[in-house]
Design an enzyme around this catalytic site. Sequence first.
Site, PDB file in Angstrom:
ATOM      1  N   GLU A  55       3.599   8.408   2.701  1.00  0.00           N
ATOM      2  CA  GLU A  55       3.755   7.086   1.733  1.00  0.00           C
ATOM      3  C   GLU A  55       4.682   6.463   1.422  1.00  0.00           C
ATOM      4  OE1 GLU A  55      -0.185   5.528   0.122  1.00  0.00           O
ATOM      5  OE2 GLU A  55       0.108   3.566   0.395  1.00  0.00           O
ATOM      6  N   CYS A 104      -2.481   3.227   1.300  1.00  0.00           N
ATOM      7  CA  CYS A 104      -2.688   1.548   0.781  1.00  0.00           C
ATOM      8  C   CYS A 104      -1.720   0.510   1.872  1.00  0.00           C
ATOM      9  CB  CYS A 104      -2.466   1.410  -0.529  1.00  0.00           C
ATOM     10  SG  CYS A 104      -4.631   1.742  -1.416  1.00  0.00           S
ATOM     11  N   ASN A 149      -7.549   2.075   6.473  1.00  0.00           N
ATOM     12  CA  ASN A 149      -7.179   3.106   4.967  1.00  0.00           C
ATOM     13  C   ASN A 149      -8.312   3.119   4.556  1.00  0.00           C
ATOM     14  OD1 ASN A 149      -5.884   4.738   3.917  1.00  0.00           O
ATOM     15  ND2 ASN A 149      -5.791   2.382   2.642  1.00  0.00           N
ATOM     16  N   GLU A 150      -9.038   3.356   4.291  1.00  0.00           N
ATOM     17  CA  GLU A 150     -10.229   3.431   2.789  1.00  0.00           C
ATOM     18  C   GLU A 150     -10.676   1.822   2.636  1.00  0.00           C
ATOM     19  OE1 GLU A 150      -8.275   5.694   0.659  1.00  0.00           O
ATOM     20  OE2 GLU A 150      -7.934   3.976  -0.875  1.00  0.00           O
TER      21      GLU A 150
HETATM   22  O1  AHR Z   1      -1.808   8.497  -1.578  1.00  0.00           O
HETATM   23  C1  AHR Z   1      -2.393   7.119  -2.667  1.00  0.00           C
HETATM   24  C2  AHR Z   1      -3.429   5.669  -2.305  1.00  0.00           C
HETATM   25  O2  AHR Z   1      -4.544   7.074  -2.683  1.00  0.00           O
HETATM   26  C3  AHR Z   1      -3.391   5.223  -1.008  1.00  0.00           C
HETATM   27  O3  AHR Z   1      -2.251   4.738  -0.926  1.00  0.00           O
HETATM   28  C4  AHR Z   1      -4.526   5.360  -1.046  1.00  0.00           C
HETATM   29  O4  AHR Z   1      -5.325   5.112   0.419  1.00  0.00           O
HETATM   30  C5  AHR Z   1      -5.288   5.893  -1.969  1.00  0.00           C
HETATM   31  O5  AHR Z   1      -6.210   5.084  -2.801  1.00  0.00           O
END
Ligand code: AHR
Length: 871
Positions: free
Chosen positions: A264, A466, A593-594
């Site tokens: 990320e 995120c 994503n979550e």
């Molecule tokens: O890994 C850091 C963050 O943790 C990621 O962006 C998110 O998906 C999670 O909350």
Amino acid sequence: MKSIKLPIFLLFIFSFFCNEAGADEPDSAYIFAYTTHKQNNTAGLHYAWSVDRENWFGIGPEFRFLASDFGRWGTQKKIINPILFQDEEGLYHCLWTLNDDVGQFAHAASEDLYQWKRQSYPQVMGNGNVLNLEVSSDKKNNRYLVTWESEIDGELKRFKTTTTDFKNYSETTGIIKDKRLGLRETVRIDGELQTGTVKKISWKTIDGLIKWYEWSQFHSMERADNMRKDQERFKDLRKVDASIKLIPERSKKISDKLVGIFFEDISYAADGGLYAELVQNRGFEYALSDKSGNDPSWNSYKAWSLNGENASFKIDSVSPIHENNKHFVVLEIAEIGAALVNEGFDGIAVKEGNRYDFSVFAKIMEPKKGKLLIRLTDENNKVIAETRTKSIATTWKKYEAVLTVNKTVDNAKLEVVPEFNGKVALDMISLFPQNTFKGRKNGLREDLAQAIADIHPKFVRFPGGCVAHGDGLHNMYRWNRTVGPLETRVPQRNIWNYHQSAGLGYFEYFQFCEDIGAEPLPVLPAGVPCQNSGTCGHGQQGGIPMAEMDEYVQEVLDLIEWANGDKNTKWGRIRAEAGHPEPFNLKYIGIGNEDLITDIFEERFTMIFNALKEKHPEIVVIGTVGPFYTGTDYEEGWDIATKLQVPMVDEHYYQPPGWFIHNQDFYDRYDRSKSKVYLGEYAAHLPGRPNNIETALSEALYMTTLERNGDIVEMSSYAPLLAKEEHINWAPDLIYFNNTEVKPTVGYYVQKLFGQNSGETYIPAEIQLSENREDIKKRVAVSVVQDNATNDVIVKLVNLLPAEVNANLDFTDINIADSEAGLTVLKGKPEDKSALPSTTKISVDSEFEYKLPGYSFSVIRIRTNSIKNTD
Ligand code: AHR
């Protein structure tokens, strides 16, 4: 999945207590549901109970039984003035005010008052807030009446809506005459007056709440378990004997993609990090809006300055190179000698003898032609490399030149020096080392990319996290804006409070995967932004409007054409033009994503999933089940996955080492007939967030359980991967770095040892310890796999005890081909952050001894001819 998630012995205790009220307990009692103003109304919903409606007993007290998930983390997730009631079917509903400005309220329902279903936030007011909610049952019309007050022009006005299902609501209307029902009362709990709603409910339900609270406490205690307690806990423990016997007849196939990486753009992982561009803000697209907190220096001028006299520069946006890259600089020189200077990302690090590719888009405005002198200077302004462009034309054109550096400097600057008096427009001023990973143009930093490649990851997940779903609808990561010529890509604000140039875009991610032999795993937004968004409303307030969803679904399908389509297709051609005529052979795609699981999410996810299933059944779609290993999003995400038969789901959990130690059976209890699991984000977190031997060994311990469950856990990736010193958004990370150094952590070595020693066959092993204590048994683990390509049998042994474990390994059923095996050991004190694995040889036989050092992870790699009984 919920019912099978409690440890078995706790389930027993829990159900024993929950079943029947004791002889001296009432059939029913009163429950009081309330919130306080503590933590700015974010402490959640609490309960107290009473048998006489006078003496109240707080559960917890002030234990959080329900939390709001509306808006940004921290201050926005409030529950204000909740109202609790039970419908005809016995389902409990909670409605609450979100804050004092939005025209929405919140609703959630529960069967038992502690496990709450998904939340919804109906928009009932265009203008005006929603305060003092009340709800009543309109039995005659078989519906519920929801009323509230709203502050409009300084006056409190009344409104109402009706609903039959708390999903669909009638149009809001004003109420002229209305008596408030007065559903709230004030009671005293632990000496403090609290206001909330009272209901008479069964004692069994109240008892369930008390047991839920007790279970949560027990669970927190387990989570808090750490190695500081070992001194006392294991003070008399000198050594432990272990006998380990392989059971090849119970071998099973496991995933060959178990260890991958999560990439990320967080903590400067991309721009200023893995992406090898050395010029910061090369396109002059930095903007105030990239960052929260109003940093006035974060604008198009960021990282640029002038060196010299009688010159000026300003940002312009009329007639840019491309509409996606609006800003450029106009440099005006009254006296030759002045330079436009870029400071790089914390300086520019260059090496003596190395060559660097410079490029720039330029157009000369006055005079008609002239060249640019390009140079690198050291900290003392001494020139350490110099070159010249061709003569600049009067229309935008790209110019390239190569600089050879004559001195190693960590903090060089790039200078662009017009060799004429006049005006020149410049954009996309870029400098790349020629030594990128695999020598790719627009490539990756060699040392960082190599550190990643050394893990032997079987897949690479990108672009987040995120970053994938973004901070608000307009910040979602749209893959198709990150491909094509660099000057046409759409840069944007990074959710982690900086800027994304999109120079490291989908093409570069796919190329990297190919270069390291990993499967690409792109994660695309499920049509909703991050639930914690701070812009465009409060969190996940609506997704992409349904009227635009068909277009968005097509965008997702286009990615598959771009990656896998023939070079004559529309998107395949764009890939081919970028230099990759052959398909990339994309197999996996993550959707979401979550995300907060809401109706809005489900509607959009289902549309995307169904379209992918219909048009590309060959692609494995990975759904999402929230940010935790439990709770509403996890349960509801799994329900959706089961209903739609989503092939795989992405689970995330960051937990203390204690959680990993006490939940080694997490996947042993998973239903094998449901979706497979991608453990997409996990890491052990200690206070202060170090990456040390304690966290690394608890991860290693847990990873042995992932191998054991490799028939259901298909993939896993530690998160986050990279973090640049001085720009760390999140800790711990796997690899820290600065401009000149790569600093792998102890956790990195665990990932690398698992990645480099993976296998496709799992061989169960029975382990018997000389000590029968549960806390000792939980701290010693073994996992044995066979790598089908080499026939090697790999034994991983984890010892989380301070004492040595003398293991006797019975390998009778293995035809060992070489009595010398490779042994790698990572060990250290729990707080050690700098331990390195050491590799030696060890003698192995059909039975052999190995001493696991205290606090260690050992990998023994044995060459074999075959294994008896594995077929
Ligand atoms: O890994 C850091 C963050 O943790 C990621 O962006 C998110 O998906 C999670 O909350």
